[in-house]
Write a protein that holds these residues in place. Structure first.
Motif, PDB file in Angstrom:
ATOM      1  N   THR A  55      40.463  33.039  43.010  1.00  0.00           N
ATOM      2  CA  THR A  55      39.624  33.475  44.118  1.00  0.00           C
ATOM      3  C   THR A  55      39.629  32.402  45.140  1.00  0.00           C
ATOM      4  OG1 THR A  55      38.522  35.170  42.690  1.00  0.00           O
ATOM      5  CG2 THR A  55      37.449  34.480  44.762  1.00  0.00           C
ATOM      6  N   GLN A 104      37.575  40.770  45.272  1.00  0.00           N
ATOM      7  CA  GLN A 104      37.512  41.082  43.830  1.00  0.00           C
ATOM      8  C   GLN A 104      36.507  41.994  43.681  1.00  0.00           C
ATOM      9  OE1 GLN A 104      36.996  37.536  41.535  1.00  0.00           O
ATOM     10  NE2 GLN A 104      37.047  38.452  39.858  1.00  0.00           N
ATOM     11  N   ASP A 181      42.826  40.437  45.393  1.00  0.00           N
ATOM     12  CA  ASP A 181      42.013  39.714  44.378  1.00  0.00           C
ATOM     13  C   ASP A 181      41.717  40.795  43.179  1.00  0.00           C
ATOM     14  OD1 ASP A 181      40.769  37.722  42.647  1.00  0.00           O
ATOM     15  OD2 ASP A 181      39.508  37.258  44.235  1.00  0.00           O
TER      16      ASP A 181
END
Ligand SMILES: Nc1ncnc2c1ncn2[C@@H]1O[C@H](COP(=O)(O)OP(=O)(O)O)[C@@H](O)[C@H]1O
Ligand SMILES: [Mg+2]
Lengths: 253, 240
Positions: A55, A104, A181
């Motif tokens: 990330t 994410q 992500d």
């Protein structure tokens, strides 16, 4: 120093540490000495155990580090041949038209109170004309399997639907490069198949794609798999060239 | 098929009215009742609000359910004021309670509409969009905060803290133990979301376009003018 014309994003000897939290606690760098060049129109899959810095690397490739998230960094990041990490004239906003980033955690990305408004959020920020926004929003709603939910509040969506909404919101901005992500963490088998198909379409459309994904075998058509560990690049090569012995390590899962 | 249920609720009545007359109603009703201390005048304003709800087809049971707690609070304030100030205070207490009622009912009318439409209306009224978005992002965090509180509450009960059996001091301590992680979680989300917004081009350009556009119909224009006019007219009728 300029990079080659066919490279979109490149990091050179790039290291980054988040600011220390506690008193006197010295962190190990989240990224150490990263040299990575992402070619225009290529698909790159980033693989590595949780906490290895995937990330963080994505944040560097979008300019979020160091523009929005401060820390200690050395080395350079080039986007379209221009060094961005040390150039205050380059803003994340200006980069957002070129590079899209799907976070994410969909909840961190979704802002608006209706599905269609959230997909429109990015294109509206880029001041696209309303009629063009409407047609790309409608296209994303149907592509992402959200038909009939245009006016639904995203907080009422399932995890998979939220993830698809987050994807649609970035795809509607139609940037030249897209960074995902862990985009499939909440998707079911069907959603995963659709997503991989979508990535192939993006590639044939000439887009540059970076995907963080544990299930990298799904992306055997990618140009490169990049293996990371403890903030370092272990190996970056075409899937067929990566030694099997390296891939069999359970750590990548 | 596009969401039959939600479309059904929306059709007709207050929900199909543009947000701008409702905002005008809110502003003019609360301004009017703050400027006047005349009970019949405020009562007249209240009647207009109630009529608006009824004629607008609002489900009064739902409306009452939403504002029940506030109504109780207003009643309690009224009782307390009359007890402490005696009969002299009765008039003052009545004025204050009626004013609060006006604000609460006007808010109930605002609730007969979608947040996204108010946002759009504010932007179309040339309010700086950063400000309008600050409001919507704030609203966005309320349900997250609530969910987080429920999660942490359940978690703490699983760890064997039964809130009902605790004494007041221990209860307070347990609640502060509940609040800190909620606050930390909310701050983290706010931080992550602000980064995600910038990455989606928020404030990247000198302005912003809108996919949707609200347009006022005849009724909307008439209502926008009607509310301030009727509140002033009521003043002329009752106050001399
Ligand atoms: N905002 C942040 N502040 C401080 N440390 C962070 C932050 N984000 C991530 N880290 C730390 O940096 C390291 C790499 O994290 P991350 O890039 O999220 O890994 P991955 O995505 O591979 O799971 C971890 O040790 C993590 O705790
Ligand atoms: Mg991660």
């Amino acid at each position: 120093m300029k990079t080659d014309d066919h490279i979109f994003i490149e990091t050179r000897n790039f290291s980054f540490s988040y600011p220390p939290t506690g008193k006197g606690t010295e962190r190990r760098p989240a990224l150490a000495d990263i040299n990575l060049a992402i070619e225009i129109g290529s698909i790159t899959v980033l693989v590595g155990p949780s906490g290895c810095g995937k990330t963080t690397l994505c944040r560097c490739l979008t300019g979020a580090i160091p523009k929005l998230i401060k820390g200690t960094l050395t080395g350079e990041v080039y986007i379209g041949g221009r060094e961005i990490a040390h150039d205050d004239a380059v803003t994340v906003g200006a980069l957002s038209a070129q590079i899209g980033f799907v976070t994410q955690e969909p909840d961190h990305q979704i802002v608006m109170t209706a599905v269609e408004d959230d997909i429109a959020f990015g294109p509206e920020n880029l001041m696209k004309p309303p009629a063009a926004i409407r047609s790309s929003v409608d296209a994303q709603i149907s592509n992402m399997g959200l038909a009939g939910k245009a006016e639904t509040n995203p907080s009422a969506l399932s995890g998979g639907e939220k993830q698809r909404l987050a994807l649609g919101g970035i795809l509607a901005m139609n940037p030249e490069a897209m960074i995902f992500d862990e985009p499939m963490s909440n998707l079911d088998a069907d959603g995963r198949t659709r997503f991989t198909r979508r990535i192939k379409e993006l590639k044939s459309g000439g887009r540059t794609v970076v995907i963080v994904e544990h299930d990298f075998e799904l992306f055997d058509f990618a140009d490169r798999w990049v293996l990371m560990k403890d903030g370092r690049l272990i190996c970056a090569d075409a899937p067929a060239n990566i030694p099997r012995s390296l891939l069999e390590d359970e750590l990548w899962r | 098929m596009t969401g039959g249920a939600s479309n059904h609720v929306k059709s007709g009545g207050l929900r199909s009215i543009d947000p701008r007359p409702k905002l005008m109603l809110m502003v003019s009703a609360s301004t009017a009742c703050m400027l006047t201390g005349n009970i019949p005048h405020i009562a007249g304003i209240l009647c207009v609000l109630i009529l608006t709800l009824v004629v607008g087809g609002a489900d009064m049971l739902v409306v009452l359910g939403r504002i029940r707690a506030l109504l109780l609070l207003i009643a309690a304030l009224f009782v307390i004021q009359t007890i402490f100030a005696g009969m002299d205070g009765l008039l003052l207490a009545a004025v204050l309670s009626l004013r609060l009622l006006v604000v609460v009912l006007a808010a109930a009318i605002l609730l007969e509409g979608e947040i996204r439409d108010y946002l759009l209306a504010l932007v179309q009224m040339k309010l700086p969009y950063e400000l309008a978005f600050a409001v919507i992002v704030g609203l966005h965090f309320l349900p997250i905060l609530r969910d987080e509180a429920v999660n942490i509450y359940c978690y703490m009960q699983l760890r064997g803290k039964d809130f009902k059996k605790l004494g007041i001091a221990k209860k307070l301590r347990a609640y502060s133990g509940l609040c800190l992680p909620i606050l930390a979680g909310a701050l983290r989300r706010a931080y992550e979301t602000s980064i995600a917004m910038d990455l989606r081009g928020f404030r990247a350009m000198p302005g912003r376009t809108s996919m949707r556009r609200l347009s006022m119909r005849g009724t909307d224009v008439i209502l926008t003018i009607f509310y301030p006019v009727i509140f002033i007219a009521l003043g002329f009728i009752f106050v001399r």
